[in-house]
Write a protein that holds these residues in place. Structure first.
Motif, PDB file in Angstrom:
ATOM      1  N   ARG A  28       0.780  -1.079  -0.034  1.00  0.00           N
ATOM      2  CA  ARG A  28      -0.422   0.236   0.205  1.00  0.00           C
ATOM      3  C   ARG A  28       0.932   0.671   0.127  1.00  0.00           C
ATOM      4  O   ARG A  28       1.428   1.376   1.011  1.00  0.00           O
ATOM      5  CB  ARG A  28      -1.346   0.251   1.489  1.00  0.00           C
ATOM      6  N   VAL A  29       0.274   1.729  -1.010  1.00  0.00           N
ATOM      7  CA  VAL A  29       0.939   3.872  -1.286  1.00  0.00           C
ATOM      8  C   VAL A  29       0.597   4.476  -0.932  1.00  0.00           C
ATOM      9  O   VAL A  29      -0.557   4.680  -1.257  1.00  0.00           O
ATOM     10  CB  VAL A  29       1.884   3.679  -2.267  1.00  0.00           C
ATOM     11  N   ASP A  30       0.338   5.379   0.372  1.00  0.00           N
ATOM     12  CA  ASP A  30       0.016   6.707   0.669  1.00  0.00           C
ATOM     13  C   ASP A  30       0.397   7.702  -0.215  1.00  0.00           C
ATOM     14  O   ASP A  30       1.992   7.776   0.201  1.00  0.00           O
ATOM     15  CB  ASP A  30       0.235   6.679   1.991  1.00  0.00           C
ATOM     16  N   ILE A  31      -0.348   8.825  -0.596  1.00  0.00           N
ATOM     17  CA  ILE A  31      -0.432  10.247  -1.085  1.00  0.00           C
ATOM     18  C   ILE A  31      -0.867  10.985  -0.446  1.00  0.00           C
ATOM     19  O   ILE A  31      -2.568  11.142  -0.118  1.00  0.00           O
ATOM     20  CB  ILE A  31       0.021   9.995  -2.810  1.00  0.00           C
ATOM     21  N   LYS A  32      -0.475  12.635  -0.818  1.00  0.00           N
ATOM     22  CA  LYS A  32      -1.707  13.581  -0.519  1.00  0.00           C
ATOM     23  C   LYS A  32      -2.490  13.843  -1.319  1.00  0.00           C
ATOM     24  O   LYS A  32      -1.742  13.671  -2.334  1.00  0.00           O
ATOM     25  CB  LYS A  32      -1.164  14.830   0.180  1.00  0.00           C
ATOM     26  N   GLY A  33      -3.862  14.073  -1.160  1.00  0.00           N
ATOM     27  CA  GLY A  33      -4.395  14.227  -2.511  1.00  0.00           C
ATOM     28  C   GLY A  33      -5.194  13.334  -3.323  1.00  0.00           C
ATOM     29  O   GLY A  33      -4.535  12.402  -3.214  1.00  0.00           O
ATOM     30  N   GLY A  34      -5.202  13.628  -4.118  1.00  0.00           N
ATOM     31  CA  GLY A  34      -5.573  12.315  -5.477  1.00  0.00           C
ATOM     32  C   GLY A  34      -7.357  11.962  -5.003  1.00  0.00           C
ATOM     33  O   GLY A  34      -8.086  11.922  -4.072  1.00  0.00           O
ATOM     34  N   ILE A  35      -7.964  11.046  -6.531  1.00  0.00           N
ATOM     35  CA  ILE A  35      -9.176  11.102  -7.138  1.00  0.00           C
ATOM     36  C   ILE A  35      -9.209   9.405  -6.601  1.00  0.00           C
ATOM     37  O   ILE A  35      -8.521   8.707  -8.139  1.00  0.00           O
ATOM     38  CB  ILE A  35      -9.643  12.035  -7.484  1.00  0.00           C
ATOM     39  N   THR A  36     -10.197   8.822  -6.889  1.00  0.00           N
ATOM     40  CA  THR A  36     -10.083   7.350  -6.795  1.00  0.00           C
ATOM     41  C   THR A  36     -10.238   7.130  -8.518  1.00  0.00           C
ATOM     42  O   THR A  36     -11.260   7.445  -8.665  1.00  0.00           O
ATOM     43  CB  THR A  36     -11.756   6.227  -6.511  1.00  0.00           C
ATOM     44  N   GLY A  37      -9.230   6.078  -8.537  1.00  0.00           N
ATOM     45  CA  GLY A  37      -9.284   5.999 -10.702  1.00  0.00           C
ATOM     46  C   GLY A  37      -8.421   7.286 -11.438  1.00  0.00           C
ATOM     47  O   GLY A  37      -8.044   6.684 -12.204  1.00  0.00           O
ATOM     48  N   GLN A  38      -7.533   7.644 -10.389  1.00  0.00           N
ATOM     49  CA  GLN A  38      -6.574   8.840 -11.098  1.00  0.00           C
ATOM     50  C   GLN A  38      -4.706   7.777 -10.926  1.00  0.00           C
ATOM     51  O   GLN A  38      -4.993   6.773  -9.854  1.00  0.00           O
ATOM     52  CB  GLN A  38      -6.246   9.889 -10.239  1.00  0.00           C
ATOM     53  N   THR A  39      -4.554   8.037 -11.897  1.00  0.00           N
ATOM     54  CA  THR A  39      -3.287   7.399 -12.043  1.00  0.00           C
ATOM     55  C   THR A  39      -1.703   8.788 -12.000  1.00  0.00           C
ATOM     56  O   THR A  39      -2.208  10.017 -12.294  1.00  0.00           O
ATOM     57  CB  THR A  39      -2.677   6.906 -13.539  1.00  0.00           C
ATOM     58  N   ILE A  47       9.932   4.119   3.432  1.00  0.00           N
ATOM     59  CA  ILE A  47       9.032   2.911   3.118  1.00  0.00           C
ATOM     60  C   ILE A  47       9.273   2.544   4.945  1.00  0.00           C
ATOM     61  O   ILE A  47      10.235   2.670   4.728  1.00  0.00           O
ATOM     62  CB  ILE A  47      10.184   1.957   2.399  1.00  0.00           C
ATOM     63  N   ARG A  48       8.465   2.070   4.863  1.00  0.00           N
ATOM     64  CA  ARG A  48       8.072   1.747   6.308  1.00  0.00           C
ATOM     65  C   ARG A  48       7.606  -0.330   6.223  1.00  0.00           C
ATOM     66  O   ARG A  48       6.740  -0.505   5.298  1.00  0.00           O
ATOM     67  CB  ARG A  48       7.588   2.018   7.828  1.00  0.00           C
ATOM     68  N   LYS A  49       7.511  -0.549   7.876  1.00  0.00           N
ATOM     69  CA  LYS A  49       6.710  -1.993   7.267  1.00  0.00           C
ATOM     70  C   LYS A  49       5.850  -2.367   7.549  1.00  0.00           C
ATOM     71  O   LYS A  49       5.264  -3.023   6.268  1.00  0.00           O
ATOM     72  CB  LYS A  49       7.816  -2.415   8.807  1.00  0.00           C
ATOM     73  N   ASP A  50       4.564  -0.684   7.667  1.00  0.00           N
ATOM     74  CA  ASP A  50       3.514  -0.918   7.878  1.00  0.00           C
ATOM     75  C   ASP A  50       2.899  -0.253   6.165  1.00  0.00           C
ATOM     76  O   ASP A  50       1.835  -0.644   6.093  1.00  0.00           O
ATOM     77  CB  ASP A  50       2.965  -0.400   8.736  1.00  0.00           C
ATOM     78  N   LYS A  51       3.783   0.962   5.835  1.00  0.00           N
ATOM     79  CA  LYS A  51       3.056   1.492   4.876  1.00  0.00           C
ATOM     80  C   LYS A  51       4.004   2.146   3.826  1.00  0.00           C
ATOM     81  O   LYS A  51       5.168   2.506   4.407  1.00  0.00           O
ATOM     82  CB  LYS A  51       1.733   2.349   5.029  1.00  0.00           C
ATOM     83  N   VAL A  52       4.100   2.684   3.034  1.00  0.00           N
ATOM     84  CA  VAL A  52       4.967   3.293   2.205  1.00  0.00           C
ATOM     85  C   VAL A  52       4.196   4.680   2.019  1.00  0.00           C
ATOM     86  O   VAL A  52       2.748   4.436   1.719  1.00  0.00           O
ATOM     87  CB  VAL A  52       4.853   2.612   0.525  1.00  0.00           C
ATOM     88  N   GLU A  53       4.988   5.595   2.028  1.00  0.00           N
ATOM     89  CA  GLU A  53       4.816   6.898   1.815  1.00  0.00           C
ATOM     90  C   GLU A  53       5.428   7.439   0.370  1.00  0.00           C
ATOM     91  O   GLU A  53       6.454   7.721   0.451  1.00  0.00           O
ATOM     92  CB  GLU A  53       4.663   8.323   3.004  1.00  0.00           C
ATOM     93  N   ALA A  54       4.725   8.526  -0.872  1.00  0.00           N
ATOM     94  CA  ALA A  54       4.961   8.843  -1.423  1.00  0.00           C
ATOM     95  C   ALA A  54       4.362  10.245  -2.023  1.00  0.00           C
ATOM     96  O   ALA A  54       3.137  10.478  -0.834  1.00  0.00           O
ATOM     97  CB  ALA A  54       4.532   7.983  -2.540  1.00  0.00           C
ATOM     98  N   LYS A  55       5.316  10.829  -2.769  1.00  0.00           N
ATOM     99  CA  LYS A  55       4.528  12.314  -2.570  1.00  0.00           C
ATOM    100  C   LYS A  55       4.078  12.483  -4.604  1.00  0.00           C
ATOM    101  O   LYS A  55       4.793  11.506  -5.586  1.00  0.00           O
ATOM    102  CB  LYS A  55       5.901  13.653  -2.913  1.00  0.00           C
TER     103      LYS A  55
END
Length: 451
Positions: A28-39, A47-55
């Motif tokens: 699972r990769v989390d970002i700020k913003g974004g709408i379901t269906g966008q690429t 990169i952590r054990k429980d999740k990945v953070e991206a920009k």
């Protein structure tokens, strides 16, 4: 996948508060913003054990659900993140986010009444706080909102969908005038410059407008010409006051060291559900007037028609909720830490000939300990961080039959509800009210009863 990789991410879901997520290599990769269906093109940051953070570095492909009209600033401005989604679908998204948060806490057995839409989903705001700056370094003077994800770049939002034509005319006229003067804007890095903010307020039911220019004291400038320019505007509302606030604080917030009235008065009136409210330049008032009428109607409906209740209104602000529910009460006691708000609440109660409301200035956690009366119902409408844990313990000690929790942050709401559940309260009804269309925020009203 490793840190600093640039990859593509398909958005699979959205969470309350404006974050979204997708999956890369089954992570699972989390970002700020974004709408379901966008690429999105994304930069992997952590990169952590429980999740990945991206920009997000930009949208590669829009979502199939993005079918609504947008203003010319959408995508650049940080104001509206979901303006491109049709309004009915925005409400469905927010309903799902509220329910997800409740399900995460294993809350069951309550009646969920959905999310009520705002009567207006465009041009609904009654207050805008604009910032002077530039869109690019050493570019022409701008006045508006921060660019998305940028700390210093300001975009002049002269076609913004959040406010009506009057706001846009005042904004355009102000930036045009000050561009012609050559006056410098205040730079937060160096703490030098003159022009800081423009705060525009409008009573959407009364039409009264208050214009507040905020500057430092570093330049002495005669503002008579600016005042005349604003008064000459062809607008529908009535300008009742033009103010000049001096702010020499180092923080990037609007505060008042000195207030000068350049024209008229330093307050406006707004009406809400038949009551009249006096609003000063720095007092809190719900930014969506029509939505506030719906929100307070939900609160009144949850409270019921019994008129013999003693009600405590904690975090009472300028007393709008207290006064609106006063018809359904024997007595209402409001507590608020901001003294100016309490003074406004007392004044507004007199304005509306309401005699069964009492307002107390002080910290909720401290003041609730001093109250001798016992409440039948407690209303809590805390700021975004929720109720302080010590204040929550004191609220529980009153043993009120009912608690009405009005929250602008469902994340801290469910945290606090878990504590109320431990203290023998059941969740009876939950209803959302969309006070902030086109943004990721929503108000939630919850009725709790003591077992």
């Amino acid at each position: 996948m490793k840190k600093r990789d640039i990859l593509e991410l398909k958005i699979e879901g959205m969470e309350f508060g404006g974050n979204s997520y997708g999956y890369i290599e089954d992570r699972r990769v989390d970002i700020k913003g974004g709408i379901t269906g966008q690429t999105h093109k994304v930069l992997i940051k952590k990169i952590r054990k429980d999740k990945v953070e991206a920009k997000s570095l930009g949208i590669i492909e829009n979502s199939p659900i993005e079918k609504a009209d947008i203003c010319k600033h959408f995508g650049e401005c940080g104001g509206c993140s979901i303006l491109s989604v049709p309004y009915e679908e925005q409400l469905e998204i927010k309903e799902g986010q509220i329910l997800d948060l409740f399900m995460e806490k294993d809350f069951v057995g309550f009646k969920f009444l959905g999310v009520e839409g705002s009567p207006k989903f465009h041009e609904y705001r009654n207050k805008m706080e604009y910032t002077f700056g530039d869109e690019e370094k050493d570019g022409p003077l701008t006045l508006g909102l921060h660019k998305k994800g940028r700390m210093y770049d300001i975009i002049t939002v002269d076609e913004c969908f959040l406010v009506d034509k009057d706001f846009r005319e005042v904004l355009k006229s102000t930036v045009d005038y000050f561009q012609s003067t050559g006056l410098p804007y205040y730079k937060n890095l160096t703490h030098k410059g003159y022009l800081r903010n423009l705060v525009v307020r409008k009573g959407l039911n009364t039409g009264e407008m208050l214009i507040n220019l905020v500057t430092s004291s570093q330049v002495k400038f005669n503002l008579d010409e600016y005042v005349n320019k604003i008064l000459d505007l062809d607008i529908e509302g009535k300008i009742v006051g033009i103010l000049h606030t001096i702010n020499d604080g180092l923080a990037d917030v609007v505060k008042c060291d000195k207030l000068n009235i350049l024209y008229g008065r330093d307050y406006l009136y707004e009406s809400l559900l038949g009551l009249r409210f006096k609003i000063s330049p720095f007092s809190f008032f719900q930014t969506n007037t029509k939505g506030a009428e719906k929100l307070y109607s939900i609160a009144r409906e949850f409270i019921g028609d019994e008129k013999d209740k003693v009600i405590f209104d904690l975090y009472s602000g300028t007393g709008s909720i207290a006064q609106i529910v006063s018809k359904n009460a024997k007595k209402v006691i409001g507590i608020e830490i901001i003294e100016e708000a309490v003074e406004a609440a007392i004044e507004n109660a007199k304005l509306n000939n309401i005699t069964n409301c009492e307002f107390i200035a002080g910290d909720v956690g401290e003041k609730v300990k001093t109250l001798k009366e016992k409440p039948d119902l407690i209303i809590v409408d805390p700021p975004r961080p929720g109720i302080h844990k010590d204040a929550l313990k004191d609220i529980v000690k009153f043993n009120a039959k009912e608690i009405l929790y009005i929250s602008c942050n469902p994340k801290t709401l469910v945290r606090d509800l878990a504590e109320f559940k431990k203290a023998n309260y059941d969740i009876v009804k939950v209803k959302g009210m969309d006070m902030f269309p086109n943004t990721p925020h929503v108000e939630t009203v919850v009725l709790l009863t003591r077992k």
